[in-house]
Every structure is written in C-alpha cells, then in structure tokens.
Design a protein around this motif. Structure first.
Motif, mmCIF file in Angstrom:
data_model
loop_
_atom_site.group_PDB
_atom_site.id
_atom_site.type_symbol
_atom_site.label_atom_id
_atom_site.label_comp_id
_atom_site.label_asym_id
_atom_site.label_seq_id
_atom_site.Cartn_x
_atom_site.Cartn_y
_atom_site.Cartn_z
ATOM 1 N N UNK A 88 0.835 -1.219 0.000
ATOM 2 C CA UNK A 88 0.000 0.000 0.000
ATOM 3 C C UNK A 88 0.867 1.266 0.000
ATOM 4 N N UNK A 89 2.156 1.116 -0.245
ATOM 5 C CA UNK A 89 3.162 2.181 -0.349
ATOM 6 C C UNK A 89 3.646 2.715 0.991
ATOM 7 N N UNK A 90 3.016 2.328 2.091
ATOM 8 C CA UNK A 90 3.515 2.776 3.382
ATOM 9 C C UNK A 90 4.901 2.178 3.634
ATOM 10 N N UNK A 91 5.588 2.743 4.593
ATOM 11 C CA UNK A 91 6.986 2.336 4.785
ATOM 12 C C UNK A 91 7.359 2.337 6.256
ATOM 13 N N UNK A 92 8.360 1.559 6.578
ATOM 14 C CA UNK A 92 8.940 1.541 7.912
ATOM 15 C C UNK A 92 10.436 1.805 7.817
#
Lengths: 112, 116
Positions: free
Chosen positions: B71-75
C-alpha cells in the motif's frame, strides 16, 4: 565538500526589507531544484521550485544559474511571518527517482 | 486529501535498543524517502523505496534498514541505537517522474527520536 552549501545566517532584517539567499551545489548533473521552508521543530514545506528561466511567486523570486551552479531566493517586502529557516534542495536522482540533497539552511529573522 | 503521516511523533529509547518508525505517503504517491535531521542541520538522505525495493541509499550504516508495503507505506528500522542517532526522522513521499521530470517531495511532521 558538501553537495549543497548555504550561508547559515542568521539574517536579521526589518519588516519590509528585501533579503536574498544564495546556495551552491557541487554536482553539475543535478536535475531539479527547490526551496523549502522549515519552521522551528516542524517539517520542511515546499516553498517553490526553481526553473532555469527563473520564477516568481508573489513576493518570492527564485533563480538558477547552471553555469555557476548556484540558486538564489529573493524575498521582497519581508513579513514577520517569513521568519523561518530556508532550505536549498537539489535533486540528484538518477532515472526518474528523487534523491534530494539539502543544504543546512539559512535562518531568517524578520523584526518589527 | 491526507498528507504524509508519520508515527509515533516522539520516542525515547535506550542505547542498544531497536526502533521502528512508520510512514504513510500522500495519497497518490508511490515513493517514500527517509531523512535524518540533526539539530541545526539540514535533512540527510537515508534511503528511498519504490515498488517495495530500496532504490537509493545515502551514507548510513546497515543498522538503518527499511521496508515498503504494497500500500506504499513504509517503515524505518534502526538497530543497536547510538546516542548519535537522536534526531528528527522525516519521511517524504513523491511520485516517480516521467520523462526525467521529478516531482516535489512532501514531508510528514517527523518522528523525534531521543536515545538516552
């Protein structure tokens, strides 16, 4: 040598003054250029992009000199609300990816 | 239209611990970059993710790693924390350019990490 260099200031100017910041970059292959504004303990926010032909947005004018590898920002009729740190940003991404290099910022204090 | 959101906003960790910071990009953006900003300095590029892969990396040790989700989110993960890792960590989202034209980056409000 840093990729992007700016005078850290601070620039202390009275309201209504005109102030100019310069920034130099080291990589002649740099692709795009921006000025960001950062208020104390906040995130940087895009102020304006910088185009080869120069561009103006209200009281703000940005210029790019590729031959000399420097970027400038001119602020006319300074307001108290212009007090912030101004970050010069150079995009040295390859292909279509962004890899931004930031200067350390120039601090502006506009006094009443 | 939601902008870039980061969590948590503040964090205190002890030397040697590990930390995970999270970022959701601006709607419509597919590229996430992470930056470290020490006090009085400009942001320093850590790395960038696109299509769930690390595409570019700055001059940071392997203790700094990341991930991007579908979903394109990142850590951003930092292992074996050092006192010098104390900084504001900024996430920026952008869109892969076309025809060599790159988009501006929009920043989240940052996560202020303090290592004690």
């Amino acid at each position: 040598r840093k990729e992007v260099e700016q005078d850290p200031g601070p620039f202390n100017v009275p309201e209504g003054a005109t102030v100019a910041f310069n920034c130099t970059y080291s990589n002649s292959a740099s692709q795009s250029f921006f000025w960001y504004r950062q208020d104390c303990r906040k995130e940087p926010k895009l102020l304006m992009s910088v185009y080869s032909s120069g561009n103006e947005d209200g009281r703000f004018t940005a210029q790019l000199n590729r031959a000399s590898q420097y970027i400038s920002l001119l602020i006319r009729d300074s307001k108290l609300s212009d007090s912030a740190t101004y970050l010069c940003v150079v995009n040295m991404g390859w292909d279509n990816f962004n890899k931004f290099y930031f200067g350390s910022g120039t601090k502006l204090n506009v006094k009443p | 239209d939601a902008g870039v959101t980061q969590s948590p906003t503040h964090l205190i960790k002890t030397r040697g611990q590990q930390v995970t910071l999270r970022c959701s990009p601006k709607s419509g953006h597919d590229t996430v970059s992470w930056y470290q900003q020490a006090l009085g300095q400009g942001p320093q590029f850590i790395f960038q993710y696109y299509e769930e892969e690390e595409r570019q990396r700055g001059n940071f040790p392997d203790r700094f790693s990341g991930h991007q989700f579908p979903n394109y989110s990142s850590e951003l993960n930092v292992n074996a924390l050092l006192l010098g890792d104390s900084a504001l960590y900024l996430c920026a989202s952008s869109l892969v350019g076309t025809g060599g034209r790159n988009t501006e980056a929009f920043f989240g409000q940052g996560t202020r990490l303090t290592v004690v």
